[in-house]
Design an enzyme around this catalytic site. Sequence first.
Site, PDB file in Angstrom:
ATOM      1  N   LYS A 137     -54.129 -21.795  17.114  1.00  0.00           N
ATOM      2  CA  LYS A 137     -53.973 -21.871  15.794  1.00  0.00           C
ATOM      3  C   LYS A 137     -53.001 -20.724  15.277  1.00  0.00           C
ATOM      4  O   LYS A 137     -53.472 -19.482  15.721  1.00  0.00           O
ATOM      5  CB  LYS A 137     -55.329 -21.853  15.193  1.00  0.00           C
ATOM      6  CG  LYS A 137     -55.429 -22.129  13.652  1.00  0.00           C
ATOM      7  CD  LYS A 137     -55.300 -23.624  13.396  1.00  0.00           C
ATOM      8  CE  LYS A 137     -55.322 -23.914  11.829  1.00  0.00           C
ATOM      9  NZ  LYS A 137     -53.874 -23.340  11.132  1.00  0.00           N
ATOM     10  N   LYS A 192     -48.213 -19.069  17.187  1.00  0.00           N
ATOM     11  CA  LYS A 192     -47.567 -18.828  16.093  1.00  0.00           C
ATOM     12  C   LYS A 192     -46.085 -19.532  16.376  1.00  0.00           C
ATOM     13  O   LYS A 192     -45.590 -19.781  17.682  1.00  0.00           O
ATOM     14  CB  LYS A 192     -47.256 -17.109  16.012  1.00  0.00           C
ATOM     15  CG  LYS A 192     -47.009 -16.829  14.593  1.00  0.00           C
ATOM     16  CD  LYS A 192     -48.064 -16.838  13.522  1.00  0.00           C
ATOM     17  CE  LYS A 192     -47.743 -16.454  12.365  1.00  0.00           C
ATOM     18  NZ  LYS A 192     -49.124 -16.241  11.317  1.00  0.00           N
ATOM     19  N   LYS A 230     -57.102 -11.746  15.674  1.00  0.00           N
ATOM     20  CA  LYS A 230     -57.693 -12.314  14.274  1.00  0.00           C
ATOM     21  C   LYS A 230     -58.479 -13.533  14.428  1.00  0.00           C
ATOM     22  O   LYS A 230     -59.499 -13.674  13.810  1.00  0.00           O
ATOM     23  CB  LYS A 230     -56.216 -12.620  13.443  1.00  0.00           C
ATOM     24  CG  LYS A 230     -56.619 -13.126  12.097  1.00  0.00           C
ATOM     25  CD  LYS A 230     -55.148 -13.357  11.233  1.00  0.00           C
ATOM     26  CE  LYS A 230     -54.320 -12.425  11.402  1.00  0.00           C
ATOM     27  NZ  LYS A 230     -52.988 -12.650  10.519  1.00  0.00           N
ATOM     28  N   GLN A 283     -52.576 -13.057  16.367  1.00  0.00           N
ATOM     29  CA  GLN A 283     -53.110 -14.052  16.059  1.00  0.00           C
ATOM     30  C   GLN A 283     -54.594 -14.366  17.091  1.00  0.00           C
ATOM     31  O   GLN A 283     -55.604 -14.784  16.708  1.00  0.00           O
ATOM     32  CB  GLN A 283     -52.523 -15.329  15.899  1.00  0.00           C
ATOM     33  CG  GLN A 283     -53.017 -16.508  15.170  1.00  0.00           C
ATOM     34  CD  GLN A 283     -52.797 -16.236  13.676  1.00  0.00           C
ATOM     35  OE1 GLN A 283     -51.689 -15.834  13.219  1.00  0.00           O
ATOM     36  NE2 GLN A 283     -53.970 -16.503  12.817  1.00  0.00           N
ATOM     37  N   ASP A 313     -46.830 -19.969   6.638  1.00  0.00           N
ATOM     38  CA  ASP A 313     -46.327 -18.605   6.887  1.00  0.00           C
ATOM     39  C   ASP A 313     -45.443 -18.273   6.123  1.00  0.00           C
ATOM     40  O   ASP A 313     -44.880 -19.014   5.035  1.00  0.00           O
ATOM     41  CB  ASP A 313     -46.152 -18.105   8.190  1.00  0.00           C
ATOM     42  CG  ASP A 313     -46.337 -16.480   8.362  1.00  0.00           C
ATOM     43  OD1 ASP A 313     -45.457 -15.703   8.186  1.00  0.00           O
ATOM     44  OD2 ASP A 313     -47.591 -16.236   8.849  1.00  0.00           O
TER      45      ASP A 313
END
Length: 456
Positions: free
Chosen positions: A101, A137, A125, A122, A177
């Site tokens: 994700k 990503k 996170k 990520q 993004d």
Amino acid sequence: MSAANESALDNHHPGVRSAFEHVARRNPDEPEFQQAVLEVLDSLSPALSRHPEYARERILERLCEPERQIVFRVPWRDDQGRVHVNRGFRVEFNSALGPYKGGLRFHPSVNLGVVKFLGFEQIFKNALTGMSIGGGKGGSDFDPKGRSDTEVERFCQSFMTELHRHLGEHTDVPAGDIGVGGREIGYLFGQYRRLANRWEAGVITGKGLDWGGSRVRTEATGYGNVLFTQRMLERVGQSLDGQRVVVSGSGNVAIYSVEKARQLGATVVACSDSTGHVVDERGIDVDLLRQVKEVERERISVYAERRTGARYVEGGSVWDVPCTVALPSATQNELDADAARTLVRGGVKVVSEGANMPTTPEAVRVLREAKVLFAPGKAANAGGVATSVLEMRQNARRTSWSFEHAEQELAEVMAGIHDRCEEAAERYGAPGDYVLGANVAGFERVAGAMLAQGLV
């Protein structure tokens, strides 16, 4: 490995130094990726000492190597009939906790090293949210600025024609993004639906409200960062009410950081774009800012032209404006050591990252030495990805929540992230150190899953 990086890892666990040497050797021309890895590894010696199985099973080396790196050609034709060829990327970094994700970024600065740095961040996170999502990503060096809607549509369709074969709601779920907003998400999802021949709403997030999107998704990253800031202040007996705030940037994250900070009683006195910054002592008018930047897509100077009492400063640094709370929300490495010293002299109490890695390592050291509360982006700006998962949850149930319900869910997620960071920092003898807390809490969750699932 550079001398600076060698000194940064002095006195660290041998497994930490070995892991970074491995990364530096295999990724020599990717400074952003190396920086992101070093920032995390710098916190992990205590965890490796407490859990020797992490070093024995080489969890760090495995974690720093993406599970899959996809690089592909994206040919498209502009409105004049000219052919362009861009490069597309998707780095599927770690799926121990769930499907990959992470967003897609369309910007000329995008290359494999940048995507890897973002994907590595990520992982942690997403782990901090407590949700079942892995890290990834992607993006392209395509620049949507100045392109017509039809040119953006052609590019997105070409991009998704290749990428779609790697996606799925249980495999890899991209989102937006920088450079990828509602327009681009619509074109990407439409092409995916056409190629896959199924309505798989959970395969991409950031969708329009009429076709599977979630309320609060647009606001989530900015709102979440401010909610995290409020939680940090509450921990030391303060609140945002009455604070003087400076926000860098003027895009989505910055706009909704301004909005939520105002709702909580703060006065946001400055924001910026790539040309300069505006100072508005009465408080940034978020409706005017949104009109100028999101609707008209004008420079920040136009805000000052229309707002009585506001002034525009061309060039310079928005961090020269004194504040008690700073929210860097533009791009990586925008806040350097000199800017950090300026903030400290100006009385800053809290710095919370709305962007990904906007504060240089040297600046982080300056802030921490000055006892400024500092929240790394992997914790503070996780509201965006958290709300993306809430969108997936709604898609799975074929339902839609009210704004109030979605915002409450976001608030609970951000409180949970804060408390996980705080608990980990205290457990490792560093209360109030959100950098160590975020890195260790995220790492332990992913490492535990990797150990449980064997050598894969």
